[in-house]
Design an enzyme around this catalytic site. Structure first.
Site, PDB file in Angstrom:
ATOM      1  N   TYR A 117     -10.952 -62.696 -13.246  1.00 58.07           N
ATOM      2  CA  TYR A 117     -10.914 -61.374 -12.605  1.00 58.07           C
ATOM      3  C   TYR A 117     -11.106 -60.258 -13.637  1.00 58.07           C
ATOM      4  O   TYR A 117     -12.125 -59.583 -13.672  1.00 58.07           O
ATOM      5  CB  TYR A 117      -9.579 -61.184 -11.884  1.00 58.07           C
ATOM      6  CG  TYR A 117      -9.522 -61.686 -10.459  1.00 58.07           C
ATOM      7  CD1 TYR A 117     -10.409 -62.641  -9.981  1.00 58.07           C
ATOM      8  CD2 TYR A 117      -8.558 -61.212  -9.581  1.00 58.07           C
ATOM      9  CE1 TYR A 117     -10.346 -63.099  -8.681  1.00 58.07           C
ATOM     10  CE2 TYR A 117      -8.483 -61.665  -8.272  1.00 58.07           C
ATOM     11  CZ  TYR A 117      -9.379 -62.605  -7.825  1.00 58.07           C
ATOM     12  OH  TYR A 117      -9.310 -63.048  -6.525  1.00 58.07           O
ATOM     13  N   GLU A 234      -0.384 -64.363  -4.179  1.00 56.98           N
ATOM     14  CA  GLU A 234       0.028 -64.537  -5.572  1.00 56.98           C
ATOM     15  C   GLU A 234       1.529 -64.464  -5.753  1.00 56.98           C
ATOM     16  O   GLU A 234       2.087 -65.076  -6.655  1.00 56.98           O
ATOM     17  CB  GLU A 234      -0.649 -63.479  -6.454  1.00 56.98           C
ATOM     18  CG  GLU A 234      -0.418 -63.696  -7.929  1.00 56.98           C
ATOM     19  CD  GLU A 234      -1.300 -62.792  -8.783  1.00 56.98           C
ATOM     20  OE1 GLU A 234      -1.320 -62.990  -9.998  1.00 56.98           O
ATOM     21  OE2 GLU A 234      -1.963 -61.913  -8.232  1.00 56.98           O
TER      22      GLU A 234
END
Length: 388
Positions: A117, A234
């Site tokens: 990311y 997450e």
């Protein structure tokens, strides 16, 4: 849904404890430990309803497993990114072919993943990624750089957020690609040595690395939607396991305060009590949040602001604990566990490592500034921050 632990769940807790006591001998290699977990059916709890996991487990039992694993002092997991981030994302957004290809090896502990990311110019501002993926027949060619990539030096695969539409900006034109890491000359992994002396994070350079077209999750151009869905997973069950680890650290700080006499100071005692009370509050808030989940995760990841609030709370809490750990040690906090030599790496004890590593808690996983912006714009409806 009321979140609680029943008699059958406590029996399951006893089963988990017994297995961990039996198998936690020595310090097993990380990859072999993942395979051992897979053989025993402890990876992918709850996936069995979808036909890809090892055993049936309700959300409550997933919490039990995560808590007992953390409480046992078991080795840090090298497969958690695949199990806790990629797998639920594939279950929510992946094709049947992608699920069949990637979920079973994760459940067996055979394939490890990392997350592509952040970039040097797009850390907390994820929409600013510049890594490009150009279609080349049946593949994409990926070129760019990712940074702060946890466990990339061990991973077999990386899920990469890349720009597949030339000239696109911000959230548009992004795709979520699954990229094999074993591409010599096309992928270069460089460890980042931190002030703790360890190198869990890495820089990853892609130079025309290939990713198959059928390994684009959610379809071309849908990367932002998939990436945001992943972030919603997450901080689910793993949050409670994280808090068990925090409790162990707090107990160590408390023992040190008593041993050094720092606990006789009323100001220090007040700080210790406050840390304990705030940790209990975070636990009950996490249980309340999980109790509102459906069977497959949050109803609308991120929209409630709960993940952002949780991140703000635990990041600052953990930093304060690290600072308190140094305060109760006094001058001894500046001395390492072994004599230092210029020719050798320095070593830290557990509390020194806690203090130094926790400095990053308010940055990684979305900085505090980004979390506050999410709460302001998406939850409170305040005017959006201007973007350059």
């Amino acid at each position: 849904m009321e979140f609680g632990f029943g008699a059958e769940d406590e029996a399951f807790r006893s089963e988990v404890r017994a297995w961990l006591r039996t198998h936690l001998a020595g310090d097993p290699p990380r990859r072999e430990w993942e395979r051992e977990l897979g053989r025993a059916g402890w990876i992918g709890l709850g996936w069995s309803a979808d036909g890809y996991g090892n055993r049936t487990a309700s959300l409550v039992r997933q919490v039990v497993w995560a808590e007992e694993y953390a409480r046992s002092g078991a080795p840090a997991r090298s497969g958690h990114i695949g199990e806790n981030l990629l797998a639920p994302t594939l279950l929510a957004h992946g094709s049947e072919e992608q699920k069949s290809r990637f979920l079973p090896p994760i459940a067996r502990g055979e394939e490890l993943w990392c997350q592509g990311y952040s970039e040097p110019g797009a850390g907390s501002d994820l929409a600013g990624v510049r890594t490009a993926a150009v279609r080349d027949g049946t593949s994409y060619r990926v070129t760019g750089q990712k940074i702060w990539t946890s466990l990339a030096h061990e991973a077999d695969w990386c899920f990469v957020l890349a720009r597949t539409e030339p000239g696109s900006r911000r959230h548009h034109g992004l795709s979520f690609l699954l990229v094999p890491m074993d591409q010599p000359g096309r992928i270069d992994v460089r460890p980042i040595r931190q002030m703790t002396g360890t190198s869990e994070f890495n820089e990853v350079f892609f130079d025309g690395a290939h990713a198959r077209v059928e390994h684009v999750v959610g379809g071309e151009g849908q990367g932002w939607r998939v990436a945001m869905g992943l972030l919603g997973f997450e901080r689910g069950v793993s949050t409670l396991a994280q808090q068990v680890g925090f409790a162990r650290e707090l107990g160590r700080v408390l023992e040190t305060a008593v041993a050094t006499g720092a606990a006789d100071d009323p100001v220090v005692r007040d700080r210790l009590v406050r840390q304990w009370a705030e940790l209990r509050t975070m636990r009950w808030n996490a249980l309340r949040t999980l109790g509102s989940w459906g069977s497959s995760g949050p109803e609308a990841p991120g929209d409630s602001g709960a993940p952002s609030v949780a991140k703000l709370l635990w990041g600052r809490w953990h930093q304060r604990l690290g600072e308190l750990a140094m305060q109760v040690r006094g001058a001894q906090a500046t001395v390492g566990p072994v004599d230092w030599a210029p020719s050798a790496p320095y070593e830290l004890d557990a509390l020194q490592h806690l203090f130094l590593f926790s400095r990053a808690d308010t940055i990684y996983g979305g900085s505090d500034e980004i979390q506050r912006t999410i709460i302001a714009e998406r939850v409170l409806g305040l005017p959006r921050e201007p973007k350059g």
